[in-house]
Write a protein that holds these residues in place. Structure first.
Motif, PDB file in Angstrom:
ATOM      1  N   ALA A  10       0.210  -8.022  -6.005  1.00  0.00           N
ATOM      2  CA  ALA A  10       0.194  -6.738  -6.710  1.00  0.00           C
ATOM      3  C   ALA A  10      -0.180  -5.613  -5.739  1.00  0.00           C
ATOM      4  N   TRP A  11      -1.158  -5.923  -4.934  1.00  0.00           N
ATOM      5  CA  TRP A  11      -1.622  -4.927  -3.975  1.00  0.00           C
ATOM      6  C   TRP A  11      -0.476  -4.503  -3.066  1.00  0.00           C
ATOM      7  N   PHE A  12       0.251  -5.483  -2.622  1.00  0.00           N
ATOM      8  CA  PHE A  12       1.381  -5.179  -1.746  1.00  0.00           C
ATOM      9  C   PHE A  12       2.451  -4.369  -2.464  1.00  0.00           C
ATOM     10  N   SER A  13       2.858  -4.862  -3.641  1.00  0.00           N
ATOM     11  CA  SER A  13       4.027  -4.259  -4.264  1.00  0.00           C
ATOM     12  C   SER A  13       3.724  -2.870  -4.813  1.00  0.00           C
ATOM     13  N   GLU A  14       2.499  -2.680  -5.316  1.00  0.00           N
ATOM     14  CA  GLU A  14       2.206  -1.397  -5.944  1.00  0.00           C
ATOM     15  C   GLU A  14       1.759  -0.333  -4.951  1.00  0.00           C
ATOM     16  N   GLU A  15       1.051  -0.738  -3.960  1.00  0.00           N
ATOM     17  CA  GLU A  15       0.417   0.268  -3.135  1.00  0.00           C
ATOM     18  C   GLU A  15       0.960   0.366  -1.717  1.00  0.00           C
ATOM     19  N   MET A  16       1.629  -0.631  -1.311  1.00  0.00           N
ATOM     20  CA  MET A  16       2.131  -0.574   0.052  1.00  0.00           C
ATOM     21  C   MET A  16       3.597  -0.197   0.003  1.00  0.00           C
ATOM     22  N   ALA A  17       3.883   1.015   0.375  1.00  0.00           N
ATOM     23  CA  ALA A  17       5.244   1.500   0.231  1.00  0.00           C
ATOM     24  C   ALA A  17       6.197   0.797   1.185  1.00  0.00           C
ATOM     25  N   SER A  18       5.830   0.640   2.386  1.00  0.00           N
ATOM     26  CA  SER A  18       6.789   0.128   3.348  1.00  0.00           C
ATOM     27  C   SER A  18       6.343  -1.198   3.952  1.00  0.00           C
ATOM     28  N   ARG A  19       7.306  -1.965   4.343  1.00  0.00           N
ATOM     29  CA  ARG A  19       7.009  -3.236   5.005  1.00  0.00           C
ATOM     30  C   ARG A  19       6.239  -3.015   6.289  1.00  0.00           C
ATOM     31  N   ALA A  20       6.542  -1.897   6.921  1.00  0.00           N
ATOM     32  CA  ALA A  20       5.857  -1.596   8.171  1.00  0.00           C
ATOM     33  C   ALA A  20       4.358  -1.466   7.947  1.00  0.00           C
ATOM     34  N   LYS A  21       4.008  -0.864   6.810  1.00  0.00           N
ATOM     35  CA  LYS A  21       2.585  -0.704   6.496  1.00  0.00           C
ATOM     36  C   LYS A  21       1.931  -2.052   6.217  1.00  0.00           C
ATOM     37  N   GLN A  22       2.639  -2.901   5.424  1.00  0.00           N
ATOM     38  CA  GLN A  22       2.110  -4.239   5.134  1.00  0.00           C
ATOM     39  C   GLN A  22       1.832  -4.981   6.422  1.00  0.00           C
ATOM     40  N   ARG A  23       2.781  -4.839   7.306  1.00  0.00           N
ATOM     41  CA  ARG A  23       2.676  -5.519   8.580  1.00  0.00           C
ATOM     42  C   ARG A  23       1.478  -5.063   9.381  1.00  0.00           C
ATOM     43  N   LEU A  24       1.307  -3.760   9.358  1.00  0.00           N
ATOM     44  CA  LEU A  24       0.203  -3.178  10.109  1.00  0.00           C
ATOM     45  C   LEU A  24      -1.127  -3.710   9.581  1.00  0.00           C
ATOM     46  N   VAL A  25      -1.217  -3.815   8.244  1.00  0.00           N
ATOM     47  CA  VAL A  25      -2.445  -4.328   7.648  1.00  0.00           C
ATOM     48  C   VAL A  25      -2.698  -5.772   8.094  1.00  0.00           C
ATOM     49  N   LEU A  26      -1.629  -6.579   8.085  1.00  0.00           N
ATOM     50  CA  LEU A  26      -1.774  -7.970   8.519  1.00  0.00           C
ATOM     51  C   LEU A  26      -2.160  -8.026   9.997  1.00  0.00           C
ATOM     52  N   GLU A  27      -1.489  -7.190  10.776  1.00  0.00           N
ATOM     53  CA  GLU A  27      -1.757  -7.173  12.207  1.00  0.00           C
ATOM     54  C   GLU A  27      -3.210  -6.807  12.500  1.00  0.00           C
ATOM     55  N   GLN A  28      -3.674  -5.746  11.822  1.00  0.00           N
ATOM     56  CA  GLN A  28      -5.059  -5.314  12.047  1.00  0.00           C
ATOM     57  C   GLN A  28      -6.036  -6.375  11.571  1.00  0.00           C
ATOM     58  N   GLY A  29      -5.689  -7.022  10.443  1.00  0.00           N
ATOM     59  CA  GLY A  29      -6.535  -8.102   9.949  1.00  0.00           C
ATOM     60  C   GLY A  29      -6.611  -9.244  10.941  1.00  0.00           C
ATOM     61  N   LEU A  30      -5.471  -9.571  11.550  1.00  0.00           N
ATOM     62  CA  LEU A  30      -5.455 -10.674  12.520  1.00  0.00           C
ATOM     63  C   LEU A  30      -6.219 -10.307  13.788  1.00  0.00           C
ATOM     64  N   LEU A  31      -6.156  -9.024  14.165  1.00  0.00           N
ATOM     65  CA  LEU A  31      -6.960  -8.563  15.301  1.00  0.00           C
ATOM     66  C   LEU A  31      -8.438  -8.803  15.019  1.00  0.00           C
ATOM     67  N   GLN A  32      -8.843  -8.464  13.780  1.00  0.00           N
ATOM     68  CA  GLN A  32     -10.228  -8.681  13.357  1.00  0.00           C
ATOM     69  C   GLN A  32     -10.579 -10.163  13.320  1.00  0.00           C
ATOM     70  N   ALA A  33      -9.586 -10.971  12.926  1.00  0.00           N
ATOM     71  CA  ALA A  33      -9.836 -12.401  12.719  1.00  0.00           C
ATOM     72  C   ALA A  33     -10.332 -13.088  13.982  1.00  0.00           C
ATOM     73  N   ARG A  34     -10.073 -12.450  15.124  1.00  0.00           N
ATOM     74  CA  ARG A  34     -10.597 -13.031  16.358  1.00  0.00           C
ATOM     75  C   ARG A  34     -12.120 -13.069  16.332  1.00  0.00           C
ATOM     76  N   HIS A  35     -12.711 -12.161  15.543  1.00  0.00           N
ATOM     77  CA  HIS A  35     -14.174 -12.026  15.573  1.00  0.00           C
ATOM     78  C   HIS A  35     -14.858 -12.369  14.259  1.00  0.00           C
ATOM     79  N   ASP A  36     -14.144 -12.246  13.138  1.00  0.00           N
ATOM     80  CA  ASP A  36     -14.871 -12.294  11.863  1.00  0.00           C
ATOM     81  C   ASP A  36     -14.839 -13.661  11.152  1.00  0.00           C
ATOM     82  N   HIS A  37     -14.296 -14.664  11.802  1.00  0.00           N
ATOM     83  CA  HIS A  37     -14.276 -16.025  11.235  1.00  0.00           C
ATOM     84  C   HIS A  37     -13.527 -16.119   9.919  1.00  0.00           C
TER      85      HIS A  37
END
Ligand code: C2E
Ligand code: CA
Ligand code: CA
Ligand code: CA
Length: 277
Positions: A10-37
């Motif tokens: 729901a979060w994706f479909s309602e609030e994330m207008a573009s695939r590029a934005k979804q991707r960016l969120v995943l990318e930033q999350g994965l960058l964080q994942a190096r540190h946040d377990h």
């Protein structure tokens, strides 16, 4: 923007207008994942079909994004691969798996450990150093570790051949994952330093009734046998499938019939519930 919380779809479909934005969120999350377990491993039992004993586990990545919630590996692994983050994240996961394997061993549970490795990791710089570090720091024996690579790795064989051979020199074994779904050059199989083929679950799912699933499974089993390779059937969901694969000469299997991927601390209890080896 974070309000939809756990409901990633729901979060994706309602609030994330573009695939590029979804991707960016995943990318930033994965960058964080190096540190946040937030990126962890679960372990799916591998079963010897003849007697039902548990012989090993496959480590599978699990990710809970701090805002989106659970993201499937089929979604985040490709992003990690395309961004190159898989190199550092994969290194962390490999070491975590080896450390967990060593913990089980220390408690008397000797398991074969399979870890998925992307082509990007194999072609990236320093994979052998990463492997050596994981083995050394964990104390897990190389001979009990298997790396699963997909058939596409064979397409970049000119780049990976040296790495594959260095892996084998250490006593670590290699298996081809999702076998039958890629573009294998069958003649390459006999020249690669591999030990096992994993039959993709898309073939197993058609058993026992679908004729073409059966034909393809038979073909893969016979290729493996004639090359002296061991076979693991993935995605076994019914006793009929277990029985049929066993009688075809398929030695090992995994699937929801036995167990899904489980948290590490559930593995000793599961092993104890299986027939003794
Ligand atoms: P895979 O390596 O082919 O892993 C098998 C997938 O099938 C897993 O999905 C597993 O949970 C699922 N599965 C197991 N038994 C059954 C069954 O009986 N029925 C069905 N329908 N499915 C079953 P999962 O965990 O979602 O992983 C998906 C893919 O993500 C993996 O496919 C693998 O290609 C990739 N992946 C997962 N973890 C890692 C990792 O640490 N590194 C890399 N490079 N890739 C990973
Ligand atoms: Ca796999
Ligand atoms: Ca697979
Ligand atoms: Ca797969």
């Amino acid at each position: 923007a974070k309000a939809a919380g756990r409901n990633g779809y729901a979060w994706f479909s309602e609030e994330m207008a573009s695939r590029a934005k979804q991707r960016l969120v995943l990318e930033q999350g994965l960058l964080q994942a190096r540190h946040d377990h937030s990126l962890t491993l679960q372990y799916q039992p591998q079963i010897r079909l003849a007697d039902g004993a548990m012989t090993g586990v496959e480590a599978l990545a699990r990710w809970t994004h701090p805002e989106i919630g659970v993201v499937e590996p089929d979604v985040f692994i490709p992003v990690a691969e395309e961004t190159g983050l898989i190199e550092v994240l994969g290194a962390q996961l490999l070491e975590e798996a080896c450390r967990q394997g060593a913990i089980w061993r220390a408690s008397g549970l000797d398991l074969h450990l399979s870890v998925n490795v992307s082509v990007r990791q194999l072609t990236g710089s320093g994979f052998i150093d990463i492997l050596d570090a994981a083995l050394e720091r964990s104390g897990f024996p190389a001979g009990r570790l298997e790396l699963e690579i997909t058939e596409t790795a064979m397409l970049s064989l000119d780049k990976t051949r040296g790495t594959l051979e260095s892996i084998r020199e250490r006593g670590v074994t290699l298996s081809i994952d999702d076998f039958g779904t890629g573009f294998s050059c069958l003649s390459l199989l006999q020249h690669l330093p591999i030990e096992r083929l994993k039959i993709d679950k898309s073939f197993i799912q058609g058993l026992p009734d679908n004729g073409s699933s059966l034909a393809l499974t038979l073909a893969i089993v016979s290729i493996a046998h004639s090359l002296g390779l061991d076979i693991v059937a993935e995605g076994i969901e019914t006793p009929m499938q277990q029985e049929q694969l066993g009688s075809l000469g398929c030695a090992h299997g995994q699937g929801f019939l036995f167990a899904p991927a489980l948290p590490a601390d559930a593995i000793p209890g599961f092993a104890a519930s299986r027939p003794l080896r």
